[in-house]
Design an enzyme around this catalytic site. Structure first.
Site, PDB file in Angstrom:
ATOM      1  N   CYS A 121       5.652  -1.010   2.005  1.00 25.96           N
ATOM      2  CA  CYS A 121       5.057  -0.743   0.698  1.00 25.96           C
ATOM      3  C   CYS A 121       3.535  -0.754   0.794  1.00 25.96           C
ATOM      4  O   CYS A 121       2.857   0.142   0.268  1.00 25.96           O
ATOM      5  CB  CYS A 121       5.533  -1.781  -0.317  1.00 25.96           C
ATOM      6  SG  CYS A 121       5.040  -1.415  -2.020  1.00 25.96           S
ATOM      7  N   CYS A 204      -1.719  -6.540  -5.947  1.00 23.15           N
ATOM      8  CA  CYS A 204      -0.780  -5.865  -6.847  1.00 23.15           C
ATOM      9  C   CYS A 204      -0.064  -6.908  -7.710  1.00 23.15           C
ATOM     10  O   CYS A 204       0.223  -8.020  -7.253  1.00 23.15           O
ATOM     11  CB  CYS A 204       0.232  -5.058  -6.043  1.00 23.15           C
ATOM     12  SG  CYS A 204      -0.469  -3.602  -5.221  1.00 23.15           S
ATOM     13  N   CYS A 207       3.106  -8.801  -6.527  1.00 24.83           N
ATOM     14  CA  CYS A 207       2.942  -9.560  -5.283  1.00 24.83           C
ATOM     15  C   CYS A 207       1.891 -10.655  -5.388  1.00 24.83           C
ATOM     16  O   CYS A 207       1.444 -11.195  -4.368  1.00 24.83           O
ATOM     17  CB  CYS A 207       2.582  -8.616  -4.139  1.00 24.83           C
ATOM     18  SG  CYS A 207       3.862  -7.393  -3.790  1.00 24.83           S
ATOM     19  N   CYS A 232      -1.849  -7.526   4.210  1.00 28.35           N
ATOM     20  CA  CYS A 232      -1.283  -6.222   3.856  1.00 28.35           C
ATOM     21  C   CYS A 232      -1.440  -5.206   4.968  1.00 28.35           C
ATOM     22  O   CYS A 232      -0.834  -4.140   4.924  1.00 28.35           O
ATOM     23  CB  CYS A 232      -1.928  -5.691   2.585  1.00 28.35           C
ATOM     24  SG  CYS A 232      -3.695  -5.413   2.733  1.00 28.35           S
TER      25      CYS A 232
END
Length: 251
Positions: A121, A204, A207, A232
């Site tokens: 993602c 985000c 998250c 990330c």
């Protein structure tokens, strides 16, 4: 530029940047040959850098990654910051085909199910847009600080990013969170209101959670994973599995 020359330039820059203040560090990078890009997530550190770029009218491009899953407060802060400092923050978005491929393979919120799915993602929503933002850049400016997490404890002022073929500049590497907050208050820099609600690090919305008393700054990021996995991929090399096999490869 060869690996050796990139590493040599990064080391030389690191030594020069150490003795300068924030404005001096950014001005030095802005004066170098080659395009300089600052990527902001609109966090408190990034706002300090954006303010310095705007106030000093430095020739540094400011960019942000519009992942499609950001907090509303973060989205609103982009325009407020542009208006405050009379600058343009370039938006980079994920490709629709990549999002569709991710959802087909993992589901919309599949990132909760495995590290692989979460990395995938981030690959679609952050890494691929980042590649477009940094295309042709020689210097990438970030808001990384040594105090943010154990993974970042040795962050230098300048380092060679061999994968991307550029030099990463971390002008706030030696600033602690208390210094950041004091600077923001003194300069009336606009910040994300979520910082006042227990979110020192904001990514985000699905998250990110507020941290508990005594937790590290980034404990609320991907909180369901082990600490060593909580990046990330923007600042840590990712495995090949982070890219969706059937997604568009467009940069």
């Amino acid at each position: 530029m060869t690996t050796q020359s990139l590493e040599a330039e990064a080391k030389a820059l690191n030594d020069k940047l150490e003795s300068l203040d924030l404005a001096g560090r950014l001005a030095m990078v802005a004066g170098l040959d080659g395009r300089a890009v600052f990527t902001t997530s609109l966090g408190i550190e990034d706002q300090v850098i954006t303010a310095a770029i705007g106030i000093n009218r430095l020739d540094i491009e400011v960019a942000t990654l519009k992942t499609g899953r950001l907090f509303n407060e973060t989205v609103a802060l982009v325009e407020e910051t542009e208006e405050t400092y009379n600058i343009l923050i370039k938006r980079y978005y994920p490709e629709k085909a990549d999002i569709e491929a991710y959802v087909a393979q993992y589901g919309m919120n599949g990132f909760y199910e495995s590290v692989e799915a979460r990395h995938a993602c981030c690959g679609v929503r952050k890494l691929k847009p980042l590649a477009r933002a940094l295309e042709g850049a020689s210097y990438w400016i970030t808001g990384l600080r040594r105090g943010q997490s154990g993974n970042r404890a040795t962050t230098p002022f300048a380092e060679a990013d061999l994968e991307r073929g550029l030099i990463k500049i971390n002008p706030l590497a030696d600033w602690d969170i208390e210094t950041i907050r004091a600077h923001v208050a003194a300069e009336a820099i606009p910040v994300n209101p979520l910082h006042g609600r227990g979110y020192p690090s904001i990514g985000c919305e699905p998250c990110t959670r507020a941290i508990k008393p005594g937790e590290p700054e980034r404990a609320g990021r991907w909180w369901w994973e082990n600490d060593e996995k909580r990046e990330c991929g923007l600042h840590v090399a990712e495995a090949a599995s982070s890219i969706i096999p059937n997604a568009s490869s467009a940069a």
